[in-house]
Design a protein around this motif. Structure first.
Motif, PDB file in Angstrom:
ATOM      1  N   TRP A  30      -0.109   5.520  -0.894  1.00  0.00           N
ATOM      2  CA  TRP A  30      -0.566   5.011  -2.959  1.00  0.00           C
ATOM      3  C   TRP A  30      -1.761   6.103  -3.258  1.00  0.00           C
ATOM      4  CZ3 TRP A  30       4.247   5.221  -3.747  1.00  0.00           C
ATOM      5  CH2 TRP A  30       4.760   5.065  -3.573  1.00  0.00           C
ATOM      6  N   PRO A  79      -5.288   6.463  -5.067  1.00  0.00           N
ATOM      7  CA  PRO A  79      -5.469   5.793  -5.820  1.00  0.00           C
ATOM      8  C   PRO A  79      -5.692   4.807  -6.563  1.00  0.00           C
ATOM      9  CG  PRO A  79      -7.301   7.173  -3.759  1.00  0.00           C
ATOM     10  CD  PRO A  79      -5.561   7.527  -4.089  1.00  0.00           C
ATOM     11  N   VAL A  80      -5.305   6.040  -7.533  1.00  0.00           N
ATOM     12  CA  VAL A  80      -5.195   5.712  -8.992  1.00  0.00           C
ATOM     13  C   VAL A  80      -4.092   5.125  -9.329  1.00  0.00           C
ATOM     14  CG1 VAL A  80      -4.326   8.252  -9.451  1.00  0.00           C
ATOM     15  CG2 VAL A  80      -4.750   6.943 -11.219  1.00  0.00           C
ATOM     16  N   GLU A  92      -0.737  -2.119  -9.559  1.00  0.00           N
ATOM     17  CA  GLU A  92      -1.440  -3.218  -9.507  1.00  0.00           C
ATOM     18  C   GLU A  92      -1.979  -4.326 -10.866  1.00  0.00           C
ATOM     19  OE1 GLU A  92      -2.708  -6.932  -8.408  1.00  0.00           O
ATOM     20  OE2 GLU A  92      -1.961  -5.044  -6.958  1.00  0.00           O
ATOM     21  N   GLN A  93      -2.193  -3.027 -12.091  1.00  0.00           N
ATOM     22  CA  GLN A  93      -2.046  -3.281 -13.637  1.00  0.00           C
ATOM     23  C   GLN A  93      -1.131  -4.000 -13.780  1.00  0.00           C
ATOM     24  OE1 GLN A  93      -4.572   0.346 -15.030  1.00  0.00           O
ATOM     25  NE2 GLN A  93      -4.412  -0.825 -16.126  1.00  0.00           N
ATOM     26  N   ALA A 106      -2.084   3.191  -7.299  1.00  0.00           N
ATOM     27  CA  ALA A 106      -2.248   1.714  -6.259  1.00  0.00           C
ATOM     28  C   ALA A 106      -2.574   1.462  -7.100  1.00  0.00           C
ATOM     29  CB  ALA A 106      -2.669   2.009  -4.619  1.00  0.00           C
ATOM     30  N   LYS A 107      -3.924   1.320  -8.520  1.00  0.00           N
ATOM     31  CA  LYS A 107      -4.703   0.680  -9.064  1.00  0.00           C
ATOM     32  C   LYS A 107      -3.439   0.454 -10.305  1.00  0.00           C
ATOM     33  CE  LYS A 107      -8.273   1.235 -12.163  1.00  0.00           C
ATOM     34  NZ  LYS A 107      -9.983   1.829 -12.921  1.00  0.00           N
ATOM     35  N   ARG A 108      -2.463   1.135 -10.693  1.00  0.00           N
ATOM     36  CA  ARG A 108      -2.050   1.308 -11.693  1.00  0.00           C
ATOM     37  C   ARG A 108      -1.023  -0.165 -11.332  1.00  0.00           C
ATOM     38  NH1 ARG A 108      -2.392   7.142 -14.234  1.00  0.00           N
ATOM     39  NH2 ARG A 108      -4.627   7.136 -15.538  1.00  0.00           N
ATOM     40  N   GLN A 127      -0.100  -6.750 -12.494  1.00  0.00           N
ATOM     41  CA  GLN A 127      -0.770  -8.128 -12.821  1.00  0.00           C
ATOM     42  C   GLN A 127       0.048  -8.553 -14.409  1.00  0.00           C
ATOM     43  OE1 GLN A 127      -3.002 -10.500 -12.234  1.00  0.00           O
ATOM     44  NE2 GLN A 127      -2.383  -9.883  -9.883  1.00  0.00           N
ATOM     45  N   LYS A 171       0.814  -1.300  -0.347  1.00  0.00           N
ATOM     46  CA  LYS A 171       0.392   0.111   0.109  1.00  0.00           C
ATOM     47  C   LYS A 171       0.800   0.989   0.504  1.00  0.00           C
ATOM     48  CE  LYS A 171      -0.898  -0.174   5.239  1.00  0.00           C
ATOM     49  NZ  LYS A 171      -1.557  -0.307   5.976  1.00  0.00           N
TER      50      LYS A 171
END
Length: 173
Positions: free
Chosen positions: A140, A142-143, A149-150, A145-147, A153, A102
């Motif tokens: 981070w 939110p944007v 994770e992308q 953290a989301k990226r 992946q 996080k």
């Protein structure tokens, strides 16, 4: 003289493999008295790749002013010198996100001689989310953290480099 960083690439959601966000030619100011890149400037190349990754990841908020002090700091670095680089040598840096949580992420950079595709160095770096206004670590945005994770992946099939996380040690005889 202050280091000059390239303009950020725009975030499109497409994550190329390998992820290459920094390309350059070896600069005069990176050359030492032995007529090759000084050890400190392999770290400079890694730093260019860090900054390119961070600005790309934050797009369209690629300017610090748009991020309102929500940045990162580097808390650990490890450089492995493999092959010398001379003035004018074209290089590119590939970047792999090898872990995150996080408020931290770890990047592993490979610094390549572009014309021969020979590995010149690696740079592993741990980054920490940091609030420049409050001068303390933070999670981070939110944007981000989301990226992250992308990206993680999308790089799932890539093997984590064997030297990642090893640091420095002397072998016992």
């Amino acid at each position: 003289m202050a280091e000059v960083y390239d303009a950020p690439l725009p975030w499109t959601g497409d994550i190329e493999s390998p992820l290459t966000l920094f390309r350059a030619e070896v600069r005069q100011e990176w050359i030492d008295v032995f007529q090759h890149v000084n050890v400190a400037h392999y770290l400079t190349m890694g730093d260019h790749a860090n900054w390119a990754f961070w600005n790309w990841l934050n797009g369209p908020d690629s300017a610090m002013e748009a991020r309102d002090g929500h940045e990162y700091v580097i808390v650990e670095n490890h450089v492995h010198y493999i092959n010398e680089l001379a003035l004018g040598t074209p290089i590119h840096v590939t970047t792999q996100l090898i872990g995150m949580d996080k408020k931290r992420f770890v990047l592993f950079h490979h610094i390549w001689k572009s014309e021969t595709n020979e590995l010149a160095a690696t740079n592993e770096v741990k980054c920490l989310g940091f609030n420049l206004t409050e001068r303390r670590p933070e999670n981070w945005r939110p944007v981000v953290a989301k990226r992250l994770e992308q990206i993680l992946q999308s790089q799932t099939g890539q093997e984590v480099p064997a030297v990642a996380g090893q640091g420095i040690a002397l072998k016992k005889s």
